[in-house]
Design a protein around this motif. Structure first.
Motif, PDB file in Angstrom:
ATOM      1  N   ASP A 224       0.812  -1.217   0.000  1.00  0.00           N
ATOM      2  CA  ASP A 224       0.000   0.000   0.000  1.00  0.00           C
ATOM      3  C   ASP A 224       0.847   1.270   0.000  1.00  0.00           C
ATOM      4  N   TYR A 225       2.124   1.125   0.291  1.00  0.00           N
ATOM      5  CA  TYR A 225       3.063   2.245   0.399  1.00  0.00           C
ATOM      6  C   TYR A 225       2.477   3.369   1.258  1.00  0.00           C
ATOM      7  N   ASN A 226       2.040   2.967   2.449  1.00  0.00           N
ATOM      8  CA  ASN A 226       1.338   3.867   3.369  1.00  0.00           C
ATOM      9  C   ASN A 226       2.176   4.121   4.617  1.00  0.00           C
ATOM     10  N   TRP A 227       3.438   4.492   4.431  1.00  0.00           N
ATOM     11  CA  TRP A 227       4.353   4.694   5.547  1.00  0.00           C
ATOM     12  C   TRP A 227       3.880   5.851   6.423  1.00  0.00           C
ATOM     13  N   ALA A 228       3.941   5.635   7.750  1.00  0.00           N
ATOM     14  CA  ALA A 228       3.425   6.647   8.675  1.00  0.00           C
ATOM     15  C   ALA A 228       3.956   6.370  10.071  1.00  0.00           C
ATOM     16  N   PHE A 229       3.690   7.285  10.982  1.00  0.00           N
ATOM     17  CA  PHE A 229       3.868   7.075  12.414  1.00  0.00           C
ATOM     18  C   PHE A 229       2.491   6.827  13.018  1.00  0.00           C
ATOM     19  N   ASP A 230       2.363   5.712  13.735  1.00  0.00           N
ATOM     20  CA  ASP A 230       1.100   5.371  14.408  1.00  0.00           C
ATOM     21  C   ASP A 230      -0.085   5.387  13.442  1.00  0.00           C
ATOM     22  N   HIS A 231       0.137   4.938  12.208  1.00  0.00           N
ATOM     23  CA  HIS A 231      -0.909   4.854  11.179  1.00  0.00           C
ATOM     24  C   HIS A 231      -1.481   6.220  10.800  1.00  0.00           C
ATOM     25  N   GLN A 232      -0.823   7.309  11.180  1.00  0.00           N
ATOM     26  CA  GLN A 232      -1.315   8.657  10.869  1.00  0.00           C
ATOM     27  C   GLN A 232      -0.344   9.344   9.923  1.00  0.00           C
ATOM     28  N   PRO A 233      -0.712   9.524   8.650  1.00  0.00           N
ATOM     29  CA  PRO A 233       0.157  10.276   7.739  1.00  0.00           C
ATOM     30  C   PRO A 233       0.411  11.681   8.266  1.00  0.00           C
ATOM     31  N   TYR A 234       1.507  12.258   7.853  1.00  0.00           N
ATOM     32  CA  TYR A 234       1.915  13.567   8.359  1.00  0.00           C
ATOM     33  C   TYR A 234       0.822  14.616   8.212  1.00  0.00           C
ATOM     34  N   SER A 235       0.612  15.364   9.279  1.00  0.00           N
ATOM     35  CA  SER A 235      -0.312  16.489   9.278  1.00  0.00           C
ATOM     36  C   SER A 235       0.183  17.513  10.280  1.00  0.00           C
ATOM     37  N   THR A 236       0.076  18.784   9.932  1.00  0.00           N
ATOM     38  CA  THR A 236       0.448  19.837  10.877  1.00  0.00           C
ATOM     39  C   THR A 236      -0.511  19.899  12.053  1.00  0.00           C
ATOM     40  N   GLU A 237      -1.630  19.196  11.978  1.00  0.00           N
ATOM     41  CA  GLU A 237      -2.583  19.184  13.082  1.00  0.00           C
ATOM     42  C   GLU A 237      -2.177  18.218  14.189  1.00  0.00           C
ATOM     43  N   HIS A 238      -1.078  17.503  13.993  1.00  0.00           N
ATOM     44  CA  HIS A 238      -0.664  16.504  14.978  1.00  0.00           C
ATOM     45  C   HIS A 238       0.772  16.793  15.397  1.00  0.00           C
ATOM     46  N   ARG A 239       0.961  17.094  16.688  1.00  0.00           N
ATOM     47  CA  ARG A 239       2.290  17.406  17.210  1.00  0.00           C
ATOM     48  C   ARG A 239       2.528  16.663  18.512  1.00  0.00           C
ATOM     49  N   HIS A 240       3.793  16.389  18.789  1.00  0.00           N
ATOM     50  CA  HIS A 240       4.200  15.796  20.059  1.00  0.00           C
ATOM     51  C   HIS A 240       4.822  16.905  20.905  1.00  0.00           C
ATOM     52  N   ALA A 241       4.257  17.120  22.089  1.00  0.00           N
ATOM     53  CA  ALA A 241       4.656  18.249  22.920  1.00  0.00           C
ATOM     54  C   ALA A 241       5.848  17.911  23.802  1.00  0.00           C
ATOM     55  N   VAL A 242       6.756  18.877  23.945  1.00  0.00           N
ATOM     56  CA  VAL A 242       7.841  18.814  24.921  1.00  0.00           C
ATOM     57  C   VAL A 242       7.925  20.180  25.591  1.00  0.00           C
ATOM     58  N   ARG A 243       8.596  20.225  26.734  1.00  0.00           N
ATOM     59  CA  ARG A 243       8.861  21.488  27.419  1.00  0.00           C
ATOM     60  C   ARG A 243      10.363  21.732  27.460  1.00  0.00           C
ATOM     61  N   GLN A 244      10.726  23.010  27.433  1.00  0.00           N
ATOM     62  CA  GLN A 244      12.136  23.364  27.445  1.00  0.00           C
ATOM     63  C   GLN A 244      12.824  22.816  28.693  1.00  0.00           C
ATOM     64  N   ASP A 245      14.045  22.315  28.493  1.00  0.00           N
ATOM     65  CA  ASP A 245      14.940  21.787  29.527  1.00  0.00           C
ATOM     66  C   ASP A 245      14.562  20.391  30.009  1.00  0.00           C
ATOM     67  N   GLU A 246      13.535  19.789  29.436  1.00  0.00           N
ATOM     68  CA  GLU A 246      13.245  18.397  29.767  1.00  0.00           C
ATOM     69  C   GLU A 246      14.273  17.474  29.124  1.00  0.00           C
ATOM     70  N   ARG A 247      14.511  16.355  29.790  1.00  0.00           N
ATOM     71  CA  ARG A 247      15.188  15.246  29.125  1.00  0.00           C
ATOM     72  C   ARG A 247      14.087  14.346  28.570  1.00  0.00           C
ATOM     73  N   VAL A 248      14.106  14.152  27.255  1.00  0.00           N
ATOM     74  CA  VAL A 248      13.037  13.444  26.566  1.00  0.00           C
ATOM     75  C   VAL A 248      13.570  12.113  26.047  1.00  0.00           C
ATOM     76  N   ARG A 249      12.791  11.071  26.242  1.00  0.00           N
ATOM     77  CA  ARG A 249      13.141   9.759  25.690  1.00  0.00           C
ATOM     78  C   ARG A 249      12.208   9.436  24.528  1.00  0.00           C
ATOM     79  N   LEU A 250      12.792   9.222  23.363  1.00  0.00           N
ATOM     80  CA  LEU A 250      12.050   8.762  22.191  1.00  0.00           C
ATOM     81  C   LEU A 250      12.180   7.249  22.105  1.00  0.00           C
TER      82      LEU A 250
END
Length: 326
Positions: A224-250
């Motif tokens: 299907d060539y439907n590559w995505a993150f979490d089955h959601q194709p890229y959209s500016t309506e979807h963001r992952h939030a972080v706060r400044q100075d946090e240590r973030v684990r991906l």
């Protein structure tokens, strides 16, 4: 080529940027005016879809696209660029994979390479015969030049024995070049994986627990060539939030049958998964049905892309945004 991979149509993704309000929480929606790009039919021409590709090192397909040529510094193997040196010179080679769909296995005939940096960050020096370099990855290596003419070969991993790029390092004044089909023994020798490179103490991240974890599944398939993150194709309506100075684990879980070189803009991370030793990178390969764990400090406010650096995967939707919450 992208249209061929999509069966004659270009993918539709929401690409318009807008708004600056960020909700708390991983993957929160963003109220922007994103809209889908119109689909277009594929242009004519020969098929470039790669079939029956396999790589043991990549644990599956080598890539999606069968390119007609592979180049080093824009040159075909038949007119390879020649680098000149004197016997005994210590030469730094800066290896950059600027390809769109190809991992390169790189070796210099007759030499071992000493790895000094990856993605611009210093590591404790290690010797190797060859390196596997995903799209957007960079390595600095040092070689002590022997006397003669030596092929620098970049084999397109998993795309066939003839899929090679070539340059030449030489100390003599001869005009002859190695054959485009040359295959130095070092290509099949010891290969040093990125996660085994210990960062120099000056750039090693402290051993701390993360303040936030973002877990993302890589999804899609070749049919299907439907590559995505979490089955959601890229959209500016979807963001992952972080706060400044946090240590973030991906934590990036590859639920597909394909390898992906993942790249984070605006930051560098340390590989912190099981058996990792903190290698500093901004691009790293995650193999099929494996996971990549990477820690970074949120110290560069803005909106930053996280995406697969296979150009055809990202254009199909395998990218997202990390956004700093005000």
């Amino acid at each position: 080529v992208l249209a061929q991979l999509h069966g004659g149509k270009h993918p539709a993704m929401s690409m318009e940027m807008g708004g600056d309000h960020q909700q708390e929480g991983s993957g929160s929606p963003h109220p922007s005016g994103g809209r889908s790009a119109p689909s277009r039919r594929a242009a004519g021409g020969p098929s470039r879809i790669l079939r029956q590709s396999h790589s043991r090192l990549l644990d599956g397909m080598g890539g999606n696209v069968d390119f007609p040529y592979y180049l080093i510094n824009g040159r075909l193997p038949q007119s390879a660029q020649v680098f000149r040196a004197k016997p005994g010179d210590r030469v730094r080679l800066r290896l950059i994979n600027a390809g769109a769909d190809t991992a390169f296995r790189v070796a210099l005939g007759g030499h071992r390479m000493t790895v000094t940096h990856t993605d611009g960050y210093p590591v404790e020096h290690r010797d190797t015969d060859a390196l596997l370099i995903g799209m957007a990855e960079r390595y600095d290596v040092i070689v002590t030049v022997k006397d003669g003419t030596f092929p620098l070969v970049a084999l397109a991993e998993g795309k066939g024995a003839r899929a090679k790029a070539l340059a030449v390092l030489r100390t003599d004044q001869g005009k002859g070049l190695p054959a485009p089909s040359v295959h130095p023994d070092e290509l099949d020798g010891r290969l040093l994986p990125a996660h085994s490179l210990r960062p120099h103490e000056s750039v090693a991240l402290r051993d701390e627990k993360p303040d936030r974890e973002i877990r993302i599944r890589l999804t899609g398939n070749m049919k299907d060539y439907n590559w995505a993150f979490d089955h959601q194709p890229y959209s500016t309506e979807h963001r992952h939030a972080v706060r400044q100075d946090e240590r973030v684990r991906l934590t990036l879980i590859n639920a597909t049958d394909m390898w992906h070189p993942l790249h984070l803009h605006g930051h560098t991370f340390a590989l912190t998964g099981l058996n990792d030793i903190g290698t500093r990178k901004d691009t790293a390969i995650v193999l099929p049905h494996r996971k990549l764990v990477a820690d970074f400090y949120a110290d560069n406010p803005g909106l930053w892309m996280l995406h697969c650096h296979n150009q055809y995967h990202s254009e199909s939707g395998m990218m997202t945004i990390l956004g700093y919450r005000r």
